[in-house]
Scaffold this motif. Structure first.
Motif, PDB file in Angstrom:
ATOM      1  N   VAL A  63       0.855  -1.189   0.000  1.00  0.00           N
ATOM      2  CA  VAL A  63       0.000   0.000   0.000  1.00  0.00           C
ATOM      3  C   VAL A  63       0.888   1.234   0.000  1.00  0.00           C
ATOM      4  O   VAL A  63       1.807   1.351   0.826  1.00  0.00           O
ATOM      5  CB  VAL A  63      -0.934   0.015   1.228  1.00  0.00           C
ATOM      6  CG1 VAL A  63      -1.672   1.346   1.329  1.00  0.00           C
ATOM      7  CG2 VAL A  63      -1.937  -1.126   1.154  1.00  0.00           C
ATOM      8  N   ILE A  64       0.624   2.146  -0.933  1.00  0.00           N
ATOM      9  CA  ILE A  64       1.314   3.430  -0.972  1.00  0.00           C
ATOM     10  C   ILE A  64       0.378   4.494  -0.419  1.00  0.00           C
ATOM     11  O   ILE A  64      -0.781   4.593  -0.837  1.00  0.00           O
ATOM     12  CB  ILE A  64       1.729   3.798  -2.408  1.00  0.00           C
ATOM     13  CG1 ILE A  64       2.783   2.825  -2.937  1.00  0.00           C
ATOM     14  CG2 ILE A  64       2.265   5.231  -2.456  1.00  0.00           C
ATOM     15  CD1 ILE A  64       3.132   3.056  -4.395  1.00  0.00           C
ATOM     16  N   LYS A  65       0.873   5.291   0.517  1.00  0.00           N
ATOM     17  CA  LYS A  65       0.101   6.425   1.036  1.00  0.00           C
ATOM     18  C   LYS A  65       0.822   7.703   0.620  1.00  0.00           C
ATOM     19  O   LYS A  65       1.998   7.904   0.944  1.00  0.00           O
ATOM     20  CB  LYS A  65      -0.034   6.339   2.550  1.00  0.00           C
ATOM     21  CG  LYS A  65      -0.816   7.512   3.148  1.00  0.00           C
ATOM     22  CD  LYS A  65      -1.037   7.347   4.643  1.00  0.00           C
ATOM     23  CE  LYS A  65      -2.125   6.365   4.936  1.00  0.00           C
ATOM     24  NZ  LYS A  65      -2.532   6.389   6.368  1.00  0.00           N
ATOM     25  N   GLN A  66       0.108   8.563  -0.108  1.00  0.00           N
ATOM     26  CA  GLN A  66       0.673   9.835  -0.590  1.00  0.00           C
ATOM     27  C   GLN A  66       0.066  10.978   0.220  1.00  0.00           C
ATOM     28  O   GLN A  66      -1.147  11.177   0.228  1.00  0.00           O
ATOM     29  CB  GLN A  66       0.375  10.030  -2.077  1.00  0.00           C
ATOM     30  CG  GLN A  66       0.928  11.318  -2.661  1.00  0.00           C
ATOM     31  CD  GLN A  66       0.311  11.629  -4.023  1.00  0.00           C
ATOM     32  OE1 GLN A  66      -0.910  11.714  -4.144  1.00  0.00           O
ATOM     33  NE2 GLN A  66       1.143  11.784  -5.040  1.00  0.00           N
ATOM     34  N   PHE A  67       0.892  11.731   0.897  1.00  0.00           N
ATOM     35  CA  PHE A  67       0.428  12.809   1.763  1.00  0.00           C
ATOM     36  C   PHE A  67       0.108  14.044   0.931  1.00  0.00           C
ATOM     37  O   PHE A  67       0.904  14.468   0.091  1.00  0.00           O
ATOM     38  CB  PHE A  67       1.514  13.120   2.789  1.00  0.00           C
ATOM     39  CG  PHE A  67       1.191  14.278   3.686  1.00  0.00           C
ATOM     40  CD1 PHE A  67       0.182  14.178   4.623  1.00  0.00           C
ATOM     41  CD2 PHE A  67       1.895  15.462   3.581  1.00  0.00           C
ATOM     42  CE1 PHE A  67      -0.115  15.241   5.448  1.00  0.00           C
ATOM     43  CE2 PHE A  67       1.612  16.525   4.404  1.00  0.00           C
ATOM     44  CZ  PHE A  67       0.609  16.420   5.345  1.00  0.00           C
ATOM     45  N   HIS A  68      -1.094  14.641   1.158  1.00  0.00           N
ATOM     46  CA  HIS A  68      -1.404  15.895   0.469  1.00  0.00           C
ATOM     47  C   HIS A  68      -1.538  17.066   1.432  1.00  0.00           C
ATOM     48  O   HIS A  68      -1.527  18.227   1.002  1.00  0.00           O
ATOM     49  CB  HIS A  68      -2.660  15.763  -0.399  1.00  0.00           C
ATOM     50  CG  HIS A  68      -3.893  15.347   0.328  1.00  0.00           C
ATOM     51  ND1 HIS A  68      -4.512  16.129   1.256  1.00  0.00           N
ATOM     52  CD2 HIS A  68      -4.625  14.207   0.252  1.00  0.00           C
ATOM     53  CE1 HIS A  68      -5.592  15.510   1.718  1.00  0.00           C
ATOM     54  NE2 HIS A  68      -5.679  14.336   1.140  1.00  0.00           N
ATOM     55  N   GLY A  69      -1.713  16.804   2.732  1.00  0.00           N
ATOM     56  CA  GLY A  69      -1.585  17.851   3.732  1.00  0.00           C
ATOM     57  C   GLY A  69      -2.708  18.845   3.831  1.00  0.00           C
ATOM     58  O   GLY A  69      -2.590  19.866   4.511  1.00  0.00           O
ATOM     59  N   LYS A  70      -3.837  18.614   3.177  1.00  0.00           N
ATOM     60  CA  LYS A  70      -4.945  19.560   3.268  1.00  0.00           C
ATOM     61  C   LYS A  70      -5.568  19.482   4.660  1.00  0.00           C
ATOM     62  O   LYS A  70      -5.603  18.435   5.284  1.00  0.00           O
ATOM     63  CB  LYS A  70      -5.985  19.253   2.192  1.00  0.00           C
ATOM     64  CG  LYS A  70      -5.465  19.481   0.790  1.00  0.00           C
ATOM     65  CD  LYS A  70      -6.518  19.169  -0.249  1.00  0.00           C
ATOM     66  CE  LYS A  70      -5.986  19.390  -1.653  1.00  0.00           C
ATOM     67  NZ  LYS A  70      -6.993  19.071  -2.695  1.00  0.00           N
ATOM     68  N   GLY A  71      -6.093  20.610   5.148  1.00  0.00           N
ATOM     69  CA  GLY A  71      -6.718  20.650   6.458  1.00  0.00           C
ATOM     70  C   GLY A  71      -5.810  21.217   7.532  1.00  0.00           C
ATOM     71  O   GLY A  71      -6.195  21.283   8.690  1.00  0.00           O
TER      72      GLY A  71
END
Length: 623
Positions: A63-71
């Motif tokens: 599983v790849i988790k890509q951080f987008h940082g919104k919020g």
């Protein structure tokens, strides 16, 4: 399929094995190793993708988790949160029921985590598919998850997002895994998003967590809310508004379910809005379970009754007979759109038919060069654009006999051969294609099972644990399990991605001719020359039932699309229709005059097709 992780890409799907996105030219291989396949989730801070590890020979899933940082208002704090998740995941992933962290890195200005892929369904999916949980399953959930929370809390971590979606039941061994530590925090070092944002999922967060003051016991509240939802299917968000109304609703919903007072008392204490009245630790709950005499168990296997109430018979009528083959029909298959039937015969031909009219569309000789052979198995790809056939035969060249062991991939529109798969040293008896259309599996008289890349013809793996001919192979609907039946009287269960042998089933007395897996992936059926059909729980290997009405070899078994009916074809010239749950014989079809070698349901469930040694194919409908 490769998936582009550039969030701005408008066409992220790409062919396999390409290096750059065809649309935005972004690199597709992450960290020069991990290839994204498809999105599987999106949270407040990150997107997750199913992927494969191209670096390892077995190409296991991850599983790849890509951080987008919104919020978050503070970009540095958001990056710190993501880094904190990696630290926590590395620490907590040592527990056998928490996914392991494989990697943490930056690429193209995005932060990534790579984690262990847990093959299974989350409990919310299980609830939708199977309905509300029994009391036994709730006890099992508590017994499995409380030790995990005990471990998490001892490491000074609060998960903060326990809910059915974040608990996964493994498809092979039924173990439960706690996933998604994306908003977990160290109890001593808070990192909070912008003011006014509630961390957690509505309905599952404790009152003090709503106020931004989570405690270890907040996770216990979330576990109680999870049990409440799975047991009743009621919305747990109402717990926040009226404790009295919730207690009344729980009592009303469960009084007809014969739920024990002990379980209700434990849920009541888990869900106390007043933190001082709630369980303070996982240890306390476990101690309460011990005091109530609850023994740790595994998920009970699905057991079918052998003496269920009388079921209505199935009235199947022969509505058409396809003639054209000159010798035995060994195999029949129906296209995914239920429009075309394909058949293979000892007359060395493959035929395709219009399923509705019986019109022959194509007749092709299965061959390599000038050699032809008996067609033993045929199957359609999931897309319906191609089909695969397997043969065995002989031809005379310069006064010597040359044997053919050929698998061929055909274009369904033109019926031209796209590719051959040489490699077996004896008859190819059975072929199957994985649900994602990427992998071909073949079972052979040379005692081996081979896995091939369907699109390029490359051999991926060879499985060699059978001691005699492999007669039948079947792949589970989720593409994770492979089953094989052999002349050595055994059925072997394999992990599809790795080829690891999981189980060997040994109750048949003679050769296993056919294996099939139910549409929900829970049940395995097998037919044997010992005249029996056996019904097994796939995950545990437990024998659930034995069906004994055939008088000769059972050559083929198949499930209806809804998983309620099993059909079997036999050398005794009959087809039998069975109610799967009860094992009751519903109907016996007797139109064939010789051995029934193959039976299959159409994907829409409207038709049953059968191929016979009497050279015909018969089409049946249920009135």
């Amino acid at each position: 399929m490769s998936y582009c992780l550039n969030p701005k890409c408008l066409s992220p799907q790409n062919p396999n094995d390409v290096e750059f996105c065809h649309h935005c030219k972004s690199r597709l291989l992450i960290n020069q190793r991990y290839r994204p396949l498809e999105p599987i989730g999106r949270g407040g801070f990150a997107r997750t993708f199913k992927a494969i590890d191209d670096y390892k020979p077995s190409k296991p899933y991850c599983v790849i988790k890509q951080f987008h940082g919104k919020g978050f208002d503070d970009a540095e704090k958001s990056k710190e949160l993501f880094h904190r998740e990696a630290v926590l995941q590395e620490k907590l992933g040592k527990h056998p029921h928490i996914p392991e962290l494989f990697a943490h890195f930056t690429q193209d200005d995005y932060l990534y985590l790579v984690q262990e892929f847990i093959d299974g369904r989350n409990l919310n999916q299980e609830l939708k598919e199977k309905g509300t949980f029994s009391e036994a399953k709730i006890w099992q959930l508590l017994e499995n998850l409380l030790p995990v929370l005990q471990f998490v809390h001892k490491n000074q971590v609060i998960h903060r997002d326990i809910k059915p979606e974040n608990i996964i039941r493994h498809s092979v061994d039924n173990r439960l895994y706690l996933v998604d530590f994306g908003i977990a925090k160290l109890a001593t070092e808070p990192i909070l998003p912008k003011t006014g944002t509630v961390i957690g999922s509505e309905g599952y967060t404790a009152p003090e967590q709503h106020e931004g003051k989570p405690r270890f016991t907040s996770d216990l509240y979330s576990l109680g809310a999870t049990c409440y939802h799975l047991l009743t299917w009621a919305d747990p968000s109402r717990l926040l508004y009226s404790w009295v109304d919730w207690q009344k609703e729980l009592t009303d919903r469960l009084e007809t379910r014969d739920i024990s007072d002990e379980l209700i008392q434990i849920l009541n204490k888990l869900l106390q809005p007043d933190i001082s009245q709630r369980y303070q630790s996982a240890e306390q709950v476990l101690h309460n379970l011990d005091r109530e005499g609850i023994q740790a168990t595994t998920e009970p296997p699905l057991v079918f009754p052998t003496s269920a109430a009388k079921t209505q018979p199935e009235f199947w009528k022969c509505v058409n007979t396809f003639t054209g083959h000159q010798w035995d029909v060994f195999t029949v298959a129906i296209s995914p759109d239920s429009q075309i039937l394909a058949s293979g015969s000892s007359d060395h031909t493959i035929k395709t038919w219009d399923l509705q009219t019986g019109t022959t569309l194509y007749t092709k000789v299965h061959h390599t060069g000038e050699r032809s052979g008996d067609v033993y198995s045929i199957t359609f790809s999931p897309s319906g654009e191609t089909l695969v056939s397997a043969s065995w035969g002989s031809a005379y060249y310069a006064q010597r006999t040359t044997m053919t062991k050929t698998i061929q991939l055909w274009d369904l529109i033109t019926m031209e051969v796209l590719r051959s798969f040489p490699g077996h040293s004896s008859s190819v008896n059975s072929v199957a294609i994985s649900p994602d259309g990427q992998t071909l599996v073949s079972g052979s008289g040379d005692k081996t099972i081979k896995l091939w890349d369907l699109h390029i013809g490359k051999l991926i793996n060879t499985l060699t644990d059978h001691s005699e001919s492999v007669n039948s192979v079947a792949i589970s609907p989720n593409g994770q399990i492979l089953a094989s039946g052999s002349t050595d009287t055994t059925i072997k269960i394999w992990h599809f991605a790795t080829g690891k042998l999981i189980n060997t089933l040994t109750d048949h007395l003679k050769s296993v001719k056919s294996v099939a897996i139910s549409p929900d992936g829970q049940i395995l059926a097998s037919g044997s020359t010992d005249t029996t059909i056996k019904i097994w729980h796939l995950a545990s290997g437990e024998l659930l039932n034995t069906l004994t009405e055939h008088s000769e070899s059972v050559n083929s078994v198949t499930f209806s699309p809804d998983g309620q009916i099993l059909a079997s074809g036999s050398t005794d010239t009959t087809i039998k229709i069975w109610h799967l749950a009860s094992g009751e014989l519903l109907n016996t079809l007797t139109e064939h005059s010789a051995s029934v070698n193959s039976v299959t349901f159409s994907p829409d469930g409207q038709i049953l097709a059968s191929g016979s040694a009497d050279t015909t194919i018969k089409i049946w409908r249920c009135d």
